[in-house]
Design a protein around this motif. Structure first.
Motif, PDB file in Angstrom:
ATOM      1  N   GLU A   1       0.839  -1.199   0.000  1.00  0.00           N
ATOM      2  CA  GLU A   1       0.000   0.000   0.000  1.00  0.00           C
ATOM      3  C   GLU A   1       0.870   1.244   0.000  1.00  0.00           C
ATOM      4  OE1 GLU A   1      -3.919   0.195   0.649  1.00  0.00           O
ATOM      5  OE2 GLU A   1      -3.201  -1.319  -0.754  1.00  0.00           O
ATOM      6  N   ALA A   2       0.740   2.060  -1.022  1.00  0.00           N
ATOM      7  CA  ALA A   2       1.564   3.262  -1.067  1.00  0.00           C
ATOM      8  C   ALA A   2       0.800   4.417  -1.687  1.00  0.00           C
ATOM      9  CB  ALA A   2       2.828   2.999  -1.860  1.00  0.00           C
ATOM     10  N   HIS A   3       0.607   5.431  -0.886  1.00  0.00           N
ATOM     11  CA  HIS A   3      -0.040   6.661  -1.353  1.00  0.00           C
ATOM     12  C   HIS A   3       1.061   7.665  -1.684  1.00  0.00           C
ATOM     13  CE1 HIS A   3      -2.663  10.388  -0.178  1.00  0.00           C
ATOM     14  NE2 HIS A   3      -2.501  10.281  -1.477  1.00  0.00           N
ATOM     15  N   LEU A   4       1.143   8.048  -2.947  1.00  0.00           N
ATOM     16  CA  LEU A   4       2.202   8.947  -3.405  1.00  0.00           C
ATOM     17  C   LEU A   4       1.648  10.360  -3.584  1.00  0.00           C
ATOM     18  CD1 LEU A   4       5.117   9.300  -4.634  1.00  0.00           C
ATOM     19  CD2 LEU A   4       4.056   8.824  -6.844  1.00  0.00           C
ATOM     20  N   GLN A   5       2.332  11.306  -2.964  1.00  0.00           N
ATOM     21  CA  GLN A   5       1.911  12.706  -3.104  1.00  0.00           C
ATOM     22  C   GLN A   5       3.075  13.552  -3.600  1.00  0.00           C
ATOM     23  OE1 GLN A   5       0.689  12.381   1.034  1.00  0.00           O
ATOM     24  NE2 GLN A   5      -1.086  13.657   0.525  1.00  0.00           N
TER      25      GLN A   5
END
Ligand code: ADP
Ligand code: ADP
Length: 228
Positions: A1-5
């Protein structure tokens, strides 16, 4: 799970002939598991953006975060595939896939099974003990993808991975990559100058502009096809 901003990222390269604004105010929010293609003409800043996300280069200003943590350098969370496969000719295919974990001094026994499974998934079951120079370009790039996926990265970054391949091999690899990405749920950033490929693979297509370093358009792709 990786949320990239990616938040208001600018990258300026200084040179005696003046500054190059490679990235200008790039903002992107990529939810976990999303597959984003980045397209645009040569020199618009695609590779610079990818290198910054990979932690291989630093933005001049702005910030890039993975699950809220600033990216400040290369990380084990990130797998990368470049246009050139960068396989090592003195290592077998299996040893090439195990390169990263070998470098970290992790025991081969812990990773060999996963490496073999990945190779088999890409149809390379008969090539574990062959050497890179015995393989075609398409097969070599499959090995590079296996190497990038070995330790289950949260983020997969690909910079024109199929650009050097012929159209038929490219189509095969696009299908295989689509299949794999549906299985892994890795957050993926895929750079290409092939708009068909971009749309085929992605949930979202980011179009960068001829005015260098800017996002011109963000397209959400909603084709009837398998979803995560
Ligand atoms: P793309 O991947 O879309 O072809 P790049 O990110 O490679 O674009 O390059 C964007 C711009 O930044 C180009 O004008 C390029 O010449 C410049 N650039 C890229 N890397 C460097 C560097 N290390 N030093 C100076 N200029 C660079
Ligand atoms: P291309 O050869 O155009 O890069 P592929 O990588 O898709 O295309 O290879 C097509 C098939 O040809 C592979 O699945 C493999 O079975 C066979 N092949 C290609 N190169 C070799 C090789 N060096 N040795 C044995 N079989 C090969």
């Amino acid at each position: 799970e990786a949320h990239l901003q990616v938040a208001q990222v600018c990258k300026t390269y200084a040179s005696p002939r003046g500054a190059t604004h490679a990235l200008q105010d790039i903002t992107l929010d990529v939810p976990a598991g999303r597959f984003v293609s980045v397209v645009g003409p040569s020199g618009c800043g695609k590779s610079t953006l990818l290198r910054c996300i990979a932690g291989l280069d630093r933005p001049t200003s702005g910030e890039i975060r993975l699950n809220g943590e600033p990216i400040v350098g290369p990380s084990a969370n990130t797998g990368i595939v470049f246009q050139r496969d960068l396989l090592l000719d003195w290592r077998t295919i299996l040893q090439n896939v195990l390169f990263t974990t070998d470098c970290r001094g992790q025991p081969r026994a812990a990773w060999a099974e996963r490496a073999r499974d990945l190779l088999d998934l890409f149809g390379l079951e008969n090539f574990h003990h062959r050497y890179p120079w015995e393989l075609s370009g398409g097969m070599r790039q499959r090995v590079a993808i296996c190497r990038a996926l070995l330790d289950e990265p949260k983020l997969l970054l690909m910079d024109e991975p199929f650009a050097a391949l012929d159209a038929f091999t490219r189509d095969d690899l696009n299908l295989e990559l689509q299949k794999i990405s549906l299985q892994t749920a890795c957050t993926t950033i895929f750079i290409t100058h092939n708009i068909g490929e971009a749309i085929f693979l992605a949930d979202q297509v980011v179009v960068m502009d001829r005015r260098p370093g800017r996002i011109a358009l963000v397209l959400d792709i909603d084709l009837p096809r398998p979803r995560r």
